[in-house]
Motif scaffolding. Structure first.
Motif, PDB file in Angstrom:
ATOM      1  N   ALA A  19       0.764  -1.169   0.018  1.00 61.99           N
ATOM      2  CA  ALA A  19       0.040   0.144  -0.015  1.00 61.99           C
ATOM      3  C   ALA A  19       0.841   1.259   0.070  1.00 61.99           C
ATOM      4  CB  ALA A  19      -1.042  -0.046   1.134  1.00 61.99           C
ATOM      5  N   PHE A  20       2.002   1.309   0.838  1.00 57.31           N
ATOM      6  CA  PHE A  20       2.944   2.642   0.690  1.00 57.31           C
ATOM      7  C   PHE A  20       3.396   2.552  -0.776  1.00 57.31           C
ATOM      8  CE2 PHE A  20       4.102   1.450   5.371  1.00 57.31           C
ATOM      9  CZ  PHE A  20       3.048   2.388   5.815  1.00 57.31           C
ATOM     10  N   ALA A  21       3.853   1.435  -1.401  1.00 57.79           N
ATOM     11  CA  ALA A  21       4.446   1.595  -2.782  1.00 57.79           C
ATOM     12  C   ALA A  21       3.411   2.204  -3.692  1.00 57.79           C
ATOM     13  CB  ALA A  21       5.020   0.185  -3.161  1.00 57.79           C
ATOM     14  N   GLU A  22       2.203   1.516  -3.542  1.00 55.16           N
ATOM     15  CA  GLU A  22       0.986   1.915  -4.456  1.00 55.16           C
ATOM     16  C   GLU A  22       0.737   3.324  -4.295  1.00 55.16           C
ATOM     17  OE1 GLU A  22      -2.527  -0.408  -4.084  1.00 55.16           O
ATOM     18  OE2 GLU A  22      -1.529  -2.376  -4.939  1.00 55.16           O
ATOM     19  N   GLY A  23       0.827   3.879  -2.865  1.00 54.12           N
ATOM     20  CA  GLY A  23       0.421   5.214  -2.670  1.00 54.12           C
ATOM     21  C   GLY A  23       1.575   6.041  -3.068  1.00 54.12           C
ATOM     22  N   LEU A  24       2.737   5.748  -3.091  1.00 52.74           N
ATOM     23  CA  LEU A  24       3.729   6.772  -3.539  1.00 52.74           C
ATOM     24  C   LEU A  24       3.763   6.845  -5.212  1.00 52.74           C
ATOM     25  CD1 LEU A  24       6.813   5.330  -1.320  1.00 52.74           C
ATOM     26  CD2 LEU A  24       5.940   7.761  -1.291  1.00 52.74           C
ATOM     27  N   ALA A  25       3.544   5.521  -5.784  1.00 56.63           N
ATOM     28  CA  ALA A  25       3.487   5.671  -7.094  1.00 56.63           C
ATOM     29  C   ALA A  25       2.517   6.481  -7.853  1.00 56.63           C
ATOM     30  CB  ALA A  25       3.597   4.149  -7.612  1.00 56.63           C
ATOM     31  N   ALA A  26       1.201   6.676  -6.933  1.00 56.21           N
ATOM     32  CA  ALA A  26       0.365   7.602  -7.128  1.00 56.21           C
ATOM     33  C   ALA A  26       0.533   8.882  -6.955  1.00 56.21           C
ATOM     34  CB  ALA A  26      -1.013   7.246  -6.601  1.00 56.21           C
ATOM     35  N   ARG A  27       1.397   9.205  -5.994  1.00 55.42           N
ATOM     36  CA  ARG A  27       1.440  10.586  -5.354  1.00 55.42           C
ATOM     37  C   ARG A  27       2.867  11.268  -6.176  1.00 55.42           C
ATOM     38  NH1 ARG A  27      -0.715  11.686   0.591  1.00 55.42           N
ATOM     39  NH2 ARG A  27      -2.160  10.220   0.898  1.00 55.42           N
ATOM     40  N   MET A  28       3.681  10.423  -6.320  1.00 58.48           N
ATOM     41  CA  MET A  28       4.884  11.073  -6.913  1.00 58.48           C
ATOM     42  C   MET A  28       4.656  11.335  -8.611  1.00 58.48           C
ATOM     43  SD  MET A  28       7.590   8.850  -4.925  1.00 58.48           S
ATOM     44  CE  MET A  28       9.122   9.804  -5.249  1.00 58.48           C
ATOM     45  N   GLN A  42      10.061 -13.436  -7.284  1.00 57.06           N
ATOM     46  CA  GLN A  42       8.728 -13.339  -8.196  1.00 57.06           C
ATOM     47  C   GLN A  42       7.805 -12.477  -7.429  1.00 57.06           C
ATOM     48  OE1 GLN A  42       8.327 -15.422 -11.131  1.00 57.06           O
ATOM     49  NE2 GLN A  42       6.886 -13.986 -11.236  1.00 57.06           N
ATOM     50  N   ARG A  43       7.628 -12.512  -6.041  1.00 56.26           N
ATOM     51  CA  ARG A  43       6.353 -11.542  -5.713  1.00 56.26           C
ATOM     52  C   ARG A  43       6.706 -10.505  -5.830  1.00 56.26           C
ATOM     53  NH1 ARG A  43       5.463 -14.608   0.027  1.00 56.26           N
ATOM     54  NH2 ARG A  43       3.962 -13.095   0.390  1.00 56.26           N
ATOM     55  N   VAL A  44       8.122  -9.880  -5.575  1.00 53.26           N
ATOM     56  CA  VAL A  44       8.539  -8.546  -6.000  1.00 53.26           C
ATOM     57  C   VAL A  44       8.313  -8.214  -7.363  1.00 53.26           C
ATOM     58  CG1 VAL A  44      10.547  -7.247  -6.060  1.00 53.26           C
ATOM     59  CG2 VAL A  44      10.242  -8.568  -4.055  1.00 53.26           C
ATOM     60  N   ALA A  45       8.673  -8.857  -8.308  1.00 55.59           N
ATOM     61  CA  ALA A  45       8.436  -8.690  -9.688  1.00 55.59           C
ATOM     62  C   ALA A  45       6.957  -8.409  -9.791  1.00 55.59           C
ATOM     63  CB  ALA A  45       9.107  -9.732 -10.640  1.00 55.59           C
ATOM     64  N   ASP A  46       6.183  -9.466  -9.389  1.00 57.01           N
ATOM     65  CA  ASP A  46       4.731  -9.294  -9.762  1.00 57.01           C
ATOM     66  C   ASP A  46       4.148  -8.020  -9.311  1.00 57.01           C
ATOM     67  OD1 ASP A  46       4.776 -11.730 -11.042  1.00 57.01           O
ATOM     68  OD2 ASP A  46       4.027 -12.752  -9.229  1.00 57.01           O
ATOM     69  N   ALA A  47       4.438  -7.694  -7.912  1.00 58.59           N
ATOM     70  CA  ALA A  47       4.054  -6.499  -7.326  1.00 58.59           C
ATOM     71  C   ALA A  47       4.363  -5.436  -8.204  1.00 58.59           C
ATOM     72  CB  ALA A  47       4.553  -6.272  -5.877  1.00 58.59           C
ATOM     73  N   ALA A  48       5.589  -5.161  -8.593  1.00 56.93           N
ATOM     74  CA  ALA A  48       6.121  -4.090  -9.392  1.00 56.93           C
ATOM     75  C   ALA A  48       5.231  -3.782 -10.560  1.00 56.93           C
ATOM     76  CB  ALA A  48       7.501  -4.173  -9.687  1.00 56.93           C
ATOM     77  N   ARG A  49       5.121  -5.049 -11.002  1.00 64.91           N
ATOM     78  CA  ARG A  49       4.357  -5.040 -12.456  1.00 64.91           C
ATOM     79  C   ARG A  49       2.909  -4.517 -12.096  1.00 64.91           C
ATOM     80  NH1 ARG A  49       3.735 -10.443 -13.492  1.00 64.91           N
ATOM     81  NH2 ARG A  49       1.595 -10.169 -12.312  1.00 64.91           N
ATOM     82  N   ASP A  50       2.142  -5.071 -11.186  1.00 68.35           N
ATOM     83  CA  ASP A  50       0.873  -4.819 -10.821  1.00 68.35           C
ATOM     84  C   ASP A  50       0.633  -3.414 -10.837  1.00 68.35           C
ATOM     85  OD1 ASP A  50       0.486  -7.431 -11.446  1.00 68.35           O
ATOM     86  OD2 ASP A  50      -0.038  -7.962  -9.242  1.00 68.35           O
ATOM     87  N   ARG A  60       7.579   5.918 -12.124  1.00 64.96           N
ATOM     88  CA  ARG A  60       7.971   4.741 -12.470  1.00 64.96           C
ATOM     89  C   ARG A  60       8.215   3.719 -11.185  1.00 64.96           C
ATOM     90  NH1 ARG A  60      13.526   5.889 -13.871  1.00 64.96           N
ATOM     91  NH2 ARG A  60      13.343   7.654 -12.764  1.00 64.96           N
ATOM     92  N   VAL A  61       8.107   2.304 -11.608  1.00 57.44           N
ATOM     93  CA  VAL A  61       7.824   1.493 -10.355  1.00 57.44           C
ATOM     94  C   VAL A  61       8.970   0.350 -10.658  1.00 57.44           C
ATOM     95  CG1 VAL A  61       6.879  -0.143  -8.786  1.00 57.44           C
ATOM     96  CG2 VAL A  61       5.707   2.050  -9.802  1.00 57.44           C
ATOM     97  N   GLU A  62      10.012   0.075  -9.862  1.00 55.31           N
ATOM     98  CA  GLU A  62      10.859  -1.101 -10.015  1.00 55.31           C
ATOM     99  C   GLU A  62      10.913  -1.975  -8.917  1.00 55.31           C
ATOM    100  OE1 GLU A  62      14.725   0.084 -11.224  1.00 55.31           O
ATOM    101  OE2 GLU A  62      13.837   1.345 -13.163  1.00 55.31           O
ATOM    102  N   GLY A  63      11.042  -3.345  -8.920  1.00 56.60           N
ATOM    103  CA  GLY A  63      11.166  -4.282  -7.770  1.00 56.60           C
ATOM    104  C   GLY A  63      12.596  -4.685  -7.493  1.00 56.60           C
ATOM    105  N   LEU A  64      12.910  -4.709  -6.322  1.00 56.30           N
ATOM    106  CA  LEU A  64      14.130  -5.265  -5.947  1.00 56.30           C
ATOM    107  C   LEU A  64      14.411  -6.185  -4.853  1.00 56.30           C
ATOM    108  CD1 LEU A  64      16.165  -1.738  -5.464  1.00 56.30           C
ATOM    109  CD2 LEU A  64      16.372  -3.235  -7.330  1.00 56.30           C
ATOM    110  N   VAL A  65      15.139  -7.194  -5.024  1.00 53.98           N
ATOM    111  CA  VAL A  65      15.045  -8.468  -4.187  1.00 53.98           C
ATOM    112  C   VAL A  65      16.107  -7.920  -2.961  1.00 53.98           C
ATOM    113  CG1 VAL A  65      15.943 -10.731  -3.625  1.00 53.98           C
ATOM    114  CG2 VAL A  65      14.611 -10.134  -5.584  1.00 53.98           C
TER     115      VAL A  65
END
Length: 295
Positions: A19-28, A42-50, A60-65
């Motif tokens: 939720a923090f990541a989604e909110g930042l992606a919407a507000r930035m 896999q879960r990080v990649a899926d979350a970043a894509r979604d 922009r959104v990227e996932g990191l392990v």
């Protein structure tokens, strides 16, 4: 063109962190970058894509392990962001170890402390120096993080302590758990209370060293309490769901601190819930059955 901002959220592939990541992606802004981390590639990649595909997403959104129990990995990531981007503007440290009612507190102590406390110390040490002026370094804790929730015999370990002293106190607590002397020393059975107090004490320690400089340039270092949140981590402990917030709702007040142009000086270095300070010395030791909730 506005200089791009870099935001990092740990424990962000699900629940409140997502939720923090989604909110930042919407507000930035479109030139900004939100980095979300977790242990599963896999879960990080899926979350970043979604998140990138959500209609509200602007940045922009990227996932990191990132395994937050690996303090060297935290240090490497901070240095990498310094080299590649000149630092970071927003850090929300949110990783938490899930604990179920039927599990032994003492048997899970190492994992719980590593994720909640050792990682907090590493995030503060590594990302504090690369936080750009006007940035936000927020450690997600809870209202149980005020000193009064601990036995009075333990207050001196955290009140006015340096980060090194907080770390020493946490390791002393860990050792007492393993040697089965924790309760006689005043440590509660439940892990959540000392862990949260130590998180807030660590923030206070770092903030005390940076306060004058940070207040001058609008930087905020603080612990934050999002309130009661309905997530997979907290749900097993709920007997009443009526007061629990959704992760998206709980994230809002924290994100308001991130995007605010001006931060009240009294919030600096404190535990903040819904924009208000929870006084450090408040609280009373909770009954054990309530101590695992994360309000």
């Amino acid at each position: 063109m506005t200089t791009s901002r870099i935001a990092l959220v740990t424990g962000a592939n699900q629940g409140l962190g997502r939720a923090f990541a989604e909110g930042l992606a919407a507000r930035m802004h479109p030139q900004d970058l939100v980095l979300l981390t977790g242990r599963s590639q896999q879960r990080v990649a899926d979350a970043a894509r979604d998140i990138a595909q959500l209609p509200a997403t602007r940045a922009r959104v990227e996932g990191l392990v990132l395994d937050v129990t690996d303090t060297d990995a935290i240090a490497r990531l901070a240095e990498d962001l310094r080299v590649r981007h000149g630092g970071v503007d927003v850090v929300i440290s949110n990783a938490v170890a899930r604990l179920l009612p039927e599990q032994s507190q003492s048997e899970r102590a190492d994992e719980f402390i590593d994720v909640s406390n050792t990682a907090t110390h590493a995030m503060l040490r590594s990302f504090g120096p690369v936080l750009r002026p006007g940035g936000r370094l927020l450690i997600v804790a809870s209202s149980l993080g005020t000193l009064g929730h601990l036995d009075g015999r333990l207050h001196h370990l955290f009140d006015g302590a340096s980060l090194d002293q907080v770390e020493y106190a946490v390791e002393s607590w860990r050792s007492a758990i393993h040697h089965k002397t924790a309760q006689e020393a005043g440590w509660p059975l439940w892990l959540n209370v000392p862990s949260k107090v130590a998180q807030v004490a660590a923030v206070r320690a770092v903030a005390a060293e940076r306060r004058a400089r940070d207040l001058a340039d609008g930087t905020l270092v603080a612990a934050v309490c999002p309130g009661m949140v309905d997530t997979a981590t907290s749900r097993p402990w709920f007997s009443d769901y009526s007061q629990a917030q959704s992760p998206a709702r709980a994230a809002e007040a924290v994100l308001d601190l991130v995007v605010a142009e001006h931060i009240a000086p009294e919030l600096y270095g404190e535990l903040v819930r819904f924009g208000k300070v929870l006084p450090w010395h408040d609280g009373t030791p909770p009954v054990e059955q309530d101590a695992l909730l994360v309000p």
